[in-house]
Design a protein around this motif. Sequence first.
Motif, PDB file in Angstrom:
ATOM      1  N   ASP A 196       0.817  -1.213   0.000  1.00 27.54           N
ATOM      2  CA  ASP A 196       0.000   0.000   0.000  1.00 27.54           C
ATOM      3  C   ASP A 196       0.852   1.265   0.000  1.00 27.54           C
ATOM      4  OD1 ASP A 196      -2.423  -1.396   0.067  1.00 27.54           O
ATOM      5  OD2 ASP A 196      -2.308  -1.605   2.230  1.00 27.54           O
ATOM      6  N   VAL A 197       1.714   1.395   1.001  1.00 27.88           N
ATOM      7  CA  VAL A 197       2.507   2.621   1.147  1.00 27.88           C
ATOM      8  C   VAL A 197       4.003   2.349   1.251  1.00 27.88           C
ATOM      9  CG1 VAL A 197       0.636   3.983   2.147  1.00 27.88           C
ATOM     10  CG2 VAL A 197       2.130   2.649   3.640  1.00 27.88           C
ATOM     11  N   ILE A 198       4.402   1.104   1.016  1.00 26.89           N
ATOM     12  CA  ILE A 198       5.817   0.730   1.106  1.00 26.89           C
ATOM     13  C   ILE A 198       6.205  -0.048  -0.139  1.00 26.89           C
ATOM     14  CG2 ILE A 198       7.563  -0.547   2.413  1.00 26.89           C
ATOM     15  CD1 ILE A 198       5.691  -0.280   4.862  1.00 26.89           C
ATOM     16  N   ILE A 199       7.338   0.329  -0.729  1.00 25.29           N
ATOM     17  CA  ILE A 199       7.908  -0.450  -1.825  1.00 25.29           C
ATOM     18  C   ILE A 199       9.192  -1.065  -1.287  1.00 25.29           C
ATOM     19  CG2 ILE A 199       8.816  -0.437  -4.178  1.00 25.29           C
ATOM     20  CD1 ILE A 199       7.162   2.129  -4.658  1.00 25.29           C
ATOM     21  N   ASP A 200       9.221  -2.400  -1.212  1.00 23.04           N
ATOM     22  CA  ASP A 200      10.370  -3.140  -0.691  1.00 23.04           C
ATOM     23  C   ASP A 200      11.138  -3.717  -1.872  1.00 23.04           C
ATOM     24  OD1 ASP A 200      12.147  -4.571   0.878  1.00 23.04           O
ATOM     25  OD2 ASP A 200      10.714  -6.125   1.429  1.00 23.04           O
ATOM     26  N   THR A 201      12.422  -3.388  -1.966  1.00 13.99           N
ATOM     27  CA  THR A 201      13.214  -3.802  -3.121  1.00 13.99           C
ATOM     28  C   THR A 201      14.277  -4.816  -2.718  1.00 13.99           C
ATOM     29  OG1 THR A 201      14.823  -2.022  -2.830  1.00 13.99           O
ATOM     30  CG2 THR A 201      12.902  -1.553  -4.205  1.00 13.99           C
ATOM     31  N   PRO A 202      14.661  -5.704  -3.614  1.00 14.80           N
ATOM     32  CA  PRO A 202      15.764  -6.632  -3.319  1.00 14.80           C
ATOM     33  C   PRO A 202      17.092  -5.877  -3.251  1.00 14.80           C
ATOM     34  CG  PRO A 202      14.483  -7.369  -5.236  1.00 14.80           C
ATOM     35  CD  PRO A 202      14.055  -5.978  -4.911  1.00 14.80           C
ATOM     36  N   GLY A 203      17.972  -6.308  -2.369  1.00 15.96           N
ATOM     37  CA  GLY A 203      19.277  -5.671  -2.227  1.00 15.96           C
ATOM     38  C   GLY A 203      20.119  -5.751  -3.480  1.00 15.96           C
ATOM     39  N   GLU A 204      19.902  -6.798  -4.262  1.00 16.55           N
ATOM     40  CA  GLU A 204      20.688  -6.969  -5.487  1.00 16.55           C
ATOM     41  C   GLU A 204      20.484  -5.813  -6.456  1.00 16.55           C
ATOM     42  OE1 GLU A 204      20.316 -10.793  -3.484  1.00 16.55           O
ATOM     43  OE2 GLU A 204      18.819  -9.325  -4.085  1.00 16.55           O
ATOM     44  N   TYR A 205      19.337  -5.157  -6.385  1.00 21.13           N
ATOM     45  CA  TYR A 205      19.081  -4.026  -7.271  1.00 21.13           C
ATOM     46  C   TYR A 205      20.030  -2.876  -6.962  1.00 21.13           C
ATOM     47  CZ  TYR A 205      14.774  -5.970  -9.247  1.00 21.13           C
ATOM     48  OH  TYR A 205      13.875  -6.728  -9.924  1.00 21.13           O
ATOM     49  N   GLY A 239      20.329  -1.254 -11.179  1.00 25.54           N
ATOM     50  CA  GLY A 239      20.113   0.031 -10.529  1.00 25.54           C
ATOM     51  C   GLY A 239      19.084   0.896 -11.213  1.00 25.54           C
ATOM     52  N   GLY A 240      18.972   0.775 -12.520  1.00 27.69           N
ATOM     53  CA  GLY A 240      17.990   1.563 -13.262  1.00 27.69           C
ATOM     54  C   GLY A 240      16.566   1.236 -12.849  1.00 27.69           C
ATOM     55  N   ALA A 241      16.327  -0.010 -12.446  1.00 32.27           N
ATOM     56  CA  ALA A 241      14.987  -0.395 -11.996  1.00 32.27           C
ATOM     57  C   ALA A 241      14.603   0.372 -10.741  1.00 32.27           C
ATOM     58  CB  ALA A 241      14.927  -1.895 -11.734  1.00 32.27           C
TER      59      ALA A 241
END
Length: 169
Positions: free
Chosen positions: A38-47, A54-56
């Motif tokens: 809802d209000v949080i975007i959790d990203t993988p560390g590999e990104y 990184g562009g993602a």
Amino acid sequence: MRKIIFIGRSEAGKTTLTQALKGETITYQKTQYVNNYDVIIDTPGEYAETKTLGGALAVYSYEADVVGLLLSSIEPFSLYPPNVCSICNREVVGIVTKIEHPMGSPKQAAQWLRLAGCEKIFFVSAYTGEGIAELLEYLKEEGDVLPWEEAKEQDERLWQKKGSLKGNV
């Protein structure tokens, strides 16, 4: 409520912090892909760790109001180059995680985040709960109800309604 994207290397505590903010039980989960809650975007560390991915992060940051750069207090180095926040067109905050760790150095992590360009820094521990309320308060806008609290209230109302219907049968 303002939407935040968590960026940081693997094991910095992004998913654990997400669970703590949502009031869930802390369980280890390796994030394999971008999770857009809802209000949080959790990203993988590999990104954050891989140049080609990184562009993602840049693309996903456009969906957020705030960018949260996470840095664990037990990190031996900073993943973020000096003044990296200046290239972002969103508000960027620093978040020092694992502040309860006996081997941690929260002050060092905060210095690295300031060097990256973060003016506002939060010190949090998902396990002790320290700093969680301050971060939530920062993300809230006037009159906000947290989406997961609202969902809980709706579930409780449905269960109460279902229970009252059983009594009428």
